[in-house]
Design a protein around this motif. Structure first.
Motif, short mmCIF file in Angstrom:
data_model
loop_
_atom_site.label_atom_id
_atom_site.label_comp_id
_atom_site.label_asym_id
_atom_site.label_seq_id
_atom_site.Cartn_x
_atom_site.Cartn_y
_atom_site.Cartn_z
N HIS A 197 -17.75 44.97 27.91
CA HIS A 197 -18.29 46.11 26.98
C HIS A 197 -17.19 47.29 26.88
CE1 HIS A 197 -21.98 44.57 25.70
NE2 HIS A 197 -22.28 44.35 27.05
N ALA A 198 -16.60 47.61 28.12
CA ALA A 198 -15.61 48.57 28.14
C ALA A 198 -14.26 47.92 27.40
CB ALA A 198 -15.06 48.90 29.91
N ARG A 200 -14.41 45.95 24.89
CA ARG A 200 -14.73 45.84 23.50
C ARG A 200 -14.73 47.68 23.24
NH1 ARG A 200 -21.00 45.50 22.13
NH2 ARG A 200 -20.80 47.51 23.05
N GLU A 201 -15.03 48.46 23.76
CA GLU A 201 -14.94 49.93 23.31
C GLU A 201 -13.52 50.41 23.12
OE1 GLU A 201 -17.29 52.15 22.32
OE2 GLU A 201 -19.08 50.30 22.62
#
Length: 335
Positions: A197-198, A200-201
């Motif tokens: 998720h990091a 992706r961010e």
């Protein structure tokens, strides 16, 4: 018929089989290794060469590919006959010897150690047009060399540990990395999910959940892929150079099921000597069954040592089962 009769033939060239080869050589046995894969290393090399391993005794942390190189060096130091890219089809007894047949050759051996991991592991396929025709031509279920994806547009499919590991490994190599998963839950360590998720961010991974592959397009190689939202059926066409499918594997004993061995589900039953129901045939590693069995490289090593040392005694009842300490063995004096 292969011209040499070996003392022991090891079916499987992964860590357990290679450690068995080392022990066989240490005990002075002539040895052959047969593996269906094109290179030694088994599932470690085929599935996670870039992943760290932490639970091998004496090695605090090691990449899968480096670990494999070390065990290959150890397991082949006594020059076993290595046969790759051949799947064993039949195993039968002929008087005092066993006859091993592949689709290409026939081999004679005095004893056998089956160390085939979880058997003939078969990747779960993508059920869509283009998968079968472009497999190996831009569609893959394993990564051999991460650098091959440097500057490439990659679609990665899956939501398990391997999928996340490779997404995180390739995010700084691929020019465009899209990862899709058919739902929004992942079957992976939470630390890997947080890292995903990091990424992706940070814009390094284009993560699309609830998406699946509708078709893979290309003539001689992959050119593009059509994906769709399984909630709305909305389609998106992506230009890609490669499609990496990490959908898991179906463990299957394959031809082993017809060899007359006692089985328990998809495993081979062994006793405390690692002997199967057929004297002279031993088994070790993830495919064996006995009370308290653990599927670990560490236990596979111990099982291989037990199997080989008892095979020595099977071939020569006057030989000791216990090899003694390696530091005192004459075979290492010149080493």
């Amino acid at each position: 018929m292969h011209q040499y009769i070996q003392d022991i033939t090891i079916i499987g060239g992964g860590p357990t089989g290679l450690f068995g080869s080392f022990y066989a050589g240490m005990r002075g046995m002539s040895t052959r290794i047969i593996d269906s894969l094109p290179e030694l290393g088994g599932q470690v090399m085929a599935l996670y060469p870039e992943k760290y391993i932490f639970d091998v005794g004496g090695i605090p942390k090691v990449l899968g590919k480096d670990f494999v190189q070390n065990i290959i060096t150890q397991g082949t130091q006594f020059n076993p006959d290595v046969v790759l890219d051949e799947e064993v089809v039949t195993l039968t007894k002929d008087k005092d010897n066993f006859v091993i047949k592949s689709k290409k050759n026939k081999y004679l051996t005095r004893s056998v150690l089956i160390a085939g991991g979880k058997g003939a592991f078969e990747p779960r396929p993508l059920k869509c047009p283009g998968y079968e025709t472009l497999l190996g031509k831009g569609v893959y279920y394993a990564v051999k060399d991460p650098d091959e994806y440097q500057g490439k547009k990659v679609l990665l499919v899956g939501g398990g540990d391997s999928a996340l590991d490779w997404a995180l490994s390739l995010k700084d190599r691929a020019s465009q990395l899209t990862m899709i998963h058919r739902r929004d839950g992942f079957r992976a360590y939470q630390s890997s999910i947080d890292e995903l998720h990091a990424a992706r961010e940070a814009g390094k991974i284009d993560l699309k959940t609830f998406f699946e592959v509708r078709k893979i397009n290309g003539k001689k190689r992959v050119e593009s892929v059509t994906i769709y939202d399984n909630r709305t059926d909305e389609e998106i066409d992506l230009e890609v150079d490669a499609v990496l499918c990490f959908l898991g594997f179906k463990p299957d004993l394959g031809p082993i099921k017809s060899w007359g061995l006692e089985l328990s589900g998809k495993r081979i039953v062994v006793n405390q000597l690692m002997q199967t129901s057929i004297p002279g045939i031993y088994a070790a590693g993830d495919l064996v069954s006995y009370p308290g069995k653990l599927d670990l490289i560490a236990t596979g090593y111990g099982e291989a040592a037990i199997a080989v040392n008892n095979a020595v005694n099977y071939l020569d009842p006057g030989a000791r089962v216990n090899p003694g300490h390696s530091t005192n063995l004459s075979i290492f004096k010149d080493k």
